[in-house]
Design a protein around this motif. Structure first.
Motif, short mmCIF file in Angstrom:
data_model
loop_
_atom_site.label_atom_id
_atom_site.label_comp_id
_atom_site.label_asym_id
_atom_site.label_seq_id
_atom_site.Cartn_x
_atom_site.Cartn_y
_atom_site.Cartn_z
N LYS A 37 0.83 -1.21 0.00
CA LYS A 37 0.00 0.00 0.00
C LYS A 37 0.86 1.25 0.00
N LEU A 38 2.03 1.13 0.58
CA LEU A 38 2.90 2.30 0.68
C LEU A 38 3.87 2.39 -0.50
N LEU A 39 4.18 1.25 -1.11
CA LEU A 39 5.18 1.24 -2.17
C LEU A 39 4.75 2.12 -3.36
N TYR A 52 10.71 3.87 2.38
CA TYR A 52 9.31 4.16 2.72
C TYR A 52 9.21 4.36 4.22
N LEU A 53 8.61 5.47 4.61
CA LEU A 53 8.49 5.79 6.03
C LEU A 53 7.02 5.86 6.40
N ASN A 54 6.67 5.08 7.40
CA ASN A 54 5.28 5.06 7.84
C ASN A 54 5.26 5.51 9.30
N LEU A 55 4.83 6.73 9.54
CA LEU A 55 4.86 7.28 10.89
C LEU A 55 3.46 7.23 11.50
N LYS A 96 9.30 8.07 0.38
CA LYS A 96 7.86 8.27 0.40
C LYS A 96 7.40 8.09 1.84
N ALA A 97 6.72 9.10 2.36
CA ALA A 97 6.36 9.05 3.77
C ALA A 97 4.89 9.36 3.98
N GLN A 156 11.06 13.27 -2.95
CA GLN A 156 10.42 13.11 -1.63
C GLN A 156 8.92 13.32 -1.81
N HIS A 157 8.17 12.32 -1.43
CA HIS A 157 6.70 12.41 -1.51
C HIS A 157 6.16 12.27 -0.09
#
Lengths: 252, 447
Positions: free
Chosen positions: B126-128, B212-215, B240-241, B265-266
């Motif tokens: 989902k994040l890729l 990929y950064l998921n905060l 991508k964050a 950077q997204h």
């Protein structure tokens, strides 16, 4: 110390200095006065080597301790190393460089060229402290960026601090009194008087007599339209104060 | 529209006609098989596309890559690597694009693992970045997708570094590291990423990395990146964050190497009080190009973003900055600032700066701006009148210019590293190393 002969200087295709003749000997203080636009600051900048100011005629000879050299042949930093100091009318703000780092870099460069022993960081700070005390400057000055956010008085004190630590042969102080209140003027004048010794010389550029109440010049020159139109002793400044620049024939 | 090139052919052969080497790779291969047709639908990005308008990355850059490289005798020097290694206790090490488990060491409670499980892979997918050409290329070419999880309430200022080391063991190869970092609720992590080339002679290779950064809620990440690739390489990087409520992401990207580098950077600000502060510095010489492309989407009310990017351009170099901020209709009361400042030192150097704002709602505060000019002549004159020569004075002014970006890191050790290596990069200004040495020993130190 300094021999200026028939100096003509152009800025942006406009001739500003139109034949200056001036000789300054060791131990002398020369005050240069004159109305706005007469060429005072141009003379200061050209002595320091500002690239915008082009000598079109005449010469500047400077005694570097051994012989007279043609100043025009020296780069700006070489002039500083050979003993010329310009105190700026509007000291430049340089955000991002600490005052302490800058002062040490400057002193190291000048002292190294003069064959003096360089100081470590702690010794350098110890060396600065008594001079800063004379100028009533707080330690905080050292941590701040060069002139950034300084008041007018603080900027001028910072210039005099540099004058005192670099201890040049010839100091050119461009309107050092502008922007100073009475107390700060006294402090700055004290610094300049301490700098004055028999082996160095000073050119004081000023609009007003008030600085000359604290620093007694040996000679006063009045600049008008790019030339020295009158020279005299300290009494000339008092006369100018009473009668104004028009009395000298400036603009006629 | 299909397009054919060596990379497409290679990936088609690798994915379509192969069986998974083991169970670990089964689900990833299935994902790749699903994405391959999408990739083949793409044409290579061209300058007519908005997001790629000033890029000099060409299809031909991939023509001569060797997809099955044979190791050659390496002349790589580990001197620089050792210097960096001494700084960091905890590091994830990728060598030529592959994770080196032997050299990887992480703090207690933090692990890096391959995503092999179907559920995890579905969540990661989902994040890729499955939309862009290079995002797809990264997923399709990477051998593994790695995940690092920062546990809930983890709070340590200890730096977790990732070293992406390129040796000259291979010629003309491509590395495609793909890492997903999940920062769970109330966690804080201090991340440093290094892209370093160790070869003696600069040779051509391509890096296409993805992070990929998921905060999650209240998570905070400080991320600094130092890019010191070979002067002859192509470096493409995508961050991508996604930020949940109260999450804060601070990024600091320093581009010193690569003949051609592209930093994407997204950032998606998904919930209230999510905040992204992005800083960047590019220092270019010769014919280098560095292209920073930033896209921030404010998707919720009271979200915040700040961008400050600075460039110094010498010789015939070219810098590109695109800062694109979208404030959606649901993002009332959001604040966004962006500024791009550049100093041009080379007569033939040039800068393309594109600060952009797209605002679809009322009651927001947004500013944007860009300046490009030469080094301040009066500041130079001032320093020179104090006995400082031209080269030293320029170094000092450069240092002052870069300082604002370096100081963006809250970590003293990272500031010191950036300080040292940015200054080292100034060696071309002068053969006199004394200023650099003195700076390294603290005279102009930031810390």
């Amino acid at each position: 110390m300094l021999k200026i002969n028939n100096l003509h200087v152009m800025v942006d295709d406009k001739l500003i200095l139109k034949g200056i003749d001036l000789e300054i000997n060791q131990g002398e203080i020369h005050a240069i006065m004159g109305p706005n636009g007469s060429g005072k600051s141009t003379l200061a900048k050209v002595l320091a080597g500002h690239p915008k100011y082009q000598i079109t005629e005449g010469s500047i000879e400077f005694f570097d301790g051994q012989e007279y050299i043609n100043l025009a042949e020296l780069e700006i930093h070489e002039r500083a190393k050979s003993g010329i100091f310009l105190g700026f009318q509007y000291p430049t703000e340089i955000p991002g460089i600490s005052n302490l780092g800058f002062l040490r870099e400057s002193v190291n460069n000048v002292w190294k060229a003069q064959g003096k022993k360089l100081l470590g960081k702690d010794d350098f700070i110890d060396f600065l402290h008594p001079i800063m005390d004379i100028l009533e400057m707080k330690e905080l000055f050292l941590d701040r960026s060069i002139n950034e956010g300084f008041s007018g008085g603080e900027k001028k004190k910072n210039e005099i601090l540099q004058l005192m630590i670099l201890d040049p042969k010839l100091a050119i102080l461009d309107e050092t009194d502008s922007g100073l209140d009475i107390d700060a003027l006294k402090v700055v004048a004290e610094g300049i008087n301490r700098f004055k010794r028999p082996f160095n010389s000073t050119i004081l550029i000023t609009h007003y007599q008030r600085l000359l109440d604290h620093i007694i010049p040996d000679f006063i020159h009045v600049l008008g339209d790019g030339k020295i139109i009158r020279s005299g002793t300290k009494d000339l400044a008092l006369e100018l104060e009473l009668k104004g620049y028009n009395w000298t024939g400036v603009g006629k | 529209m299909t397009y054919a090139s060596s990379i497409v052919n290679y990936l088609t052969n690798e994915i379509s006609h192969k069986e998974p080497v083991d169970n670990d790779h089964m689900h990833l291969l299935q994902l790749k098989k699903k994405l391959l047709p999408l990739f083949k639908m793409h044409s290579f990005p061209s300058n007519s596309e908005e997001f790629f308008r000033y890029s000099k990355i060409k299809e031909s850059d991939f023509d001569h890559l060797d997809f099955n490289p044979v190791p050659v005798t390496s002349t790589s020097s580990t001197l620089l690597l050792n210097q960096f290694s001494n700084y960091f206790k905890h590091k994830i090490v990728f060598v030529d694009g592959e994770l080196s488990q032997a050299q990887t060491m992480l703090p207690k409670g933090i692990f890096i693992n391959k995503i092999t499980n179907r559920d995890e892979l579905d969540e990661a997918a989902k994040l890729l970045d499955q939309k862009s050409f290079f995002g797809l290329m990264n997923i399709l070419h990477t051998r593994n997708i790695y995940q690092v999880t920062i546990p809930p309430d983890y709070k340590s200022s200890e730096i977790i570094s990732t070293f992406h080391i390129t040796t000259d063991n291979f010629k003309q190869h491509m590395s495609t590291p793909c890492v997903l970092i999940k920062a769970l609720e109330n966690s804080y992590a201090n991340l440093f990423s290094l892209h370093l080339y160790l070869g003696i002679e600069s040779h051509y290779y391509v890096t296409n990395s993805a992070l990929y950064l998921n905060l999650k809620k209240n998570a905070v990440i400080d991320f600094s990146k130092l890019q010191m690739e070979s002067d002859n390489s192509l470096h493409i990087s995508t961050i991508k964050a996604c930020l949940d409520q109260n999450a804060i992401l601070n990024t600091q990207l320093i581009s010193l190497g690569g003949k051609n580098s592209r930093e994407n950077q997204h950032i998606s600000l998904l919930d209230q009080n999510a905040r992204a502060n992005l800083y960047g510095l590019y220092d270019l010489k010769n014919e280098m190009q560095s292209d920073h492309y930033v896209e921030i989407v404010h998707q919720y009310e009271k979200t915040y973003s700040h961008q400050l990017f600075k460039g110094i351009l010498k010789d015939q170099s070219h810098g590109v900055f695109t800062g694109k901020v979208s404030i959606t209709k649901d993002a009332k009361h959001s604040v966004s600032t962006q500024l791009n400042k550049n100093i041009i030192l080379g007569e033939k150097a040039h800068m393309t700066s594109r600060p952009q704002l797209m605002i679809d709602t009322d009651d927001v505060k947004c500013t944007h701006g860009a300046t490009t000019g030469q080094m301040d002549a009066e500041q130079l004159f001032y320093l020179k009148t104090r006995g400082i020569d031209d080269n030293q004075a320029k170094k000092m002014l450069y240092h002052a210019f870069a300082r604002e970006i370096i100081e963006a890191s809250p970590c003293g050790k990272i500031r010191q590293i950036l300080n040292d290596y940015i200054l080292n990069n100034k060696e071309t200004l002068s053969s006199d190393q004394s200023v650099t040495n003195r700076c390294q020993h603290g005279i102009f130190s930031f810390t």
